[in-house]
Enzyme design. Structure first.
Site, short mmCIF file in Angstrom:
data_model
loop_
_atom_site.label_atom_id
_atom_site.label_comp_id
_atom_site.label_asym_id
_atom_site.label_seq_id
_atom_site.Cartn_x
_atom_site.Cartn_y
_atom_site.Cartn_z
N GLY A 248 91.20 -48.12 -18.68
CA GLY A 248 92.09 -48.80 -19.85
C GLY A 248 93.38 -47.26 -19.84
N ASP A 249 92.63 -46.57 -19.50
CA ASP A 249 93.94 -45.13 -18.35
C ASP A 249 94.67 -45.34 -17.50
OD1 ASP A 249 92.36 -43.80 -20.74
OD2 ASP A 249 91.47 -42.70 -18.62
#
Length: 303
Positions: A248-249
């Site tokens: 997600g980052d």
């Protein structure tokens, strides 16, 4: 410049154990150490994608020294503030299923928090500030609000990657980007979201509050981007998932790197999805070459 703020960085200690037995001596087949924390992950990917980035936050002790040294090795600019105690170590145990044990962090007093806020006076209107992760217990509970207000004062673009009440309270600040999954989006309204149509409906409600771009990850259904330029559905490439940490980052980093490069929302989404997928298919965070190989496999439709 893209600044990232990680209030509670870590060393991510990854251990792969083929046949883990609880209560017994287990030997890891592979061990890896990385500087961790959501904002730090974003900066590491941004640097690999060729974007200018600076890490802000707090570190402490010998573990904090390791975090800073590894970031400098990767040529990531570091302006981390040293505080009392020891930066945490988060253990990622991969043994069939993945188990995480997150350590406790250092003590951040009011003086250190004030120094972090003062660093933001260097912001310029074209800058981005990524606020990522949960709050450590020792910082003022309103620190994210104070950070966003400072960013708005300098007309910098704010990206918020957190959840729960923290995210809900910050929506009124009209950030440039938020990235909830469909469960987190539902939590903002006290509902359970089960369909793509419901994702669109509730993302629109967030957009109507002034949030400029909302990326909603939908597990196997890919991701949805709701923006003023339209609503887009992106399907991720297929591959062998090896890693759930940092995907997600990486999506956030890829989106920002793509947006800086092309100033186009659809291309930014393509880079974000390719970056998140490349990390999921790797043991560490993605590399630029891996992302570029996946770009053509990202399918995007405009609703």
């Amino acid at each position: 410049m893209i600044y990232t703020i990680t209030l509670n960085p870590s060393i991510d200690y990854v251990m792969e154990v083929a046949d883990f037995k609880e209560g017994s001596v287990n030997r890891a087949e592979h061990t890896m150490y990385y500087p961790g924390g959501k904002g730090i992950n974003v900066s590491r990917v941004l640097k690999r994608m060729g974007a200018d980035t600076t890490v802000l936050g707090f570190t402490a002790g010998f573990t904090g020294t390791f975090i800073k040294e590894k970031l400098i090795e990767e040529q990531v600019a570091v302006k981390l503030i040293e505080v009392e105690g020891t930066s945490r170590i988060n253990v990622k145990l991969k043994a069939g299923t993945e188990t995480e044990i997150n350590g406790t962090g250092p003590i951040v007093d009011e003086g250190a928090a004030a120094r972090l806020i003062s660093q933001l006076d260097a912001l310029q209107p074209a800058d981005f500030v990524v606020i990522a992760g949960s709050l450590p217990g020792t910082v003022p509970p309103t620190i994210y609000q104070t950070i966003v207000e400072k960013c708005n004062k300098h007309e910098a673009n704010v990206v918020i990657d957190t959840g729960g009440a923290l995210l809900k309270d910050l929506l009124v600040e009209r950030p440039f980007l938020i990235k909830p999954n469909h469960h987190e989006l539902g939590d903002l309204f006290g509902v359970t979201i089960q369909t793509k149509e419901e994702v669109v409906e509730y993302a629109r409600k967030i957009h109507d509050q002034g949030v400029q771009n909302i990326i909603v990850s939908m597990a196997g259904e890919g991701a949805l981007l709701y923006s003023s330029e339209g609503v887009y559905i992106a399907k991720a490439p297929k591959g062998n998932v090896k890693n759930s940490v940092g995907a997600g980052d990486s999506l956030v980093a890829g989106f920002l790197a793509g947006y800086e490069k092309y100033a186009n929302i659809e291309e930014a989404l393509r880079y974000g999805i390719a970056s998140g997928s490349a990390t999921a298919f790797s043991h560490d965070l993605c590399q630029k070459e891996e992302v570029e190989k996946l770009l053509k496999q990202v399918e995007i439709d405009k609703l």
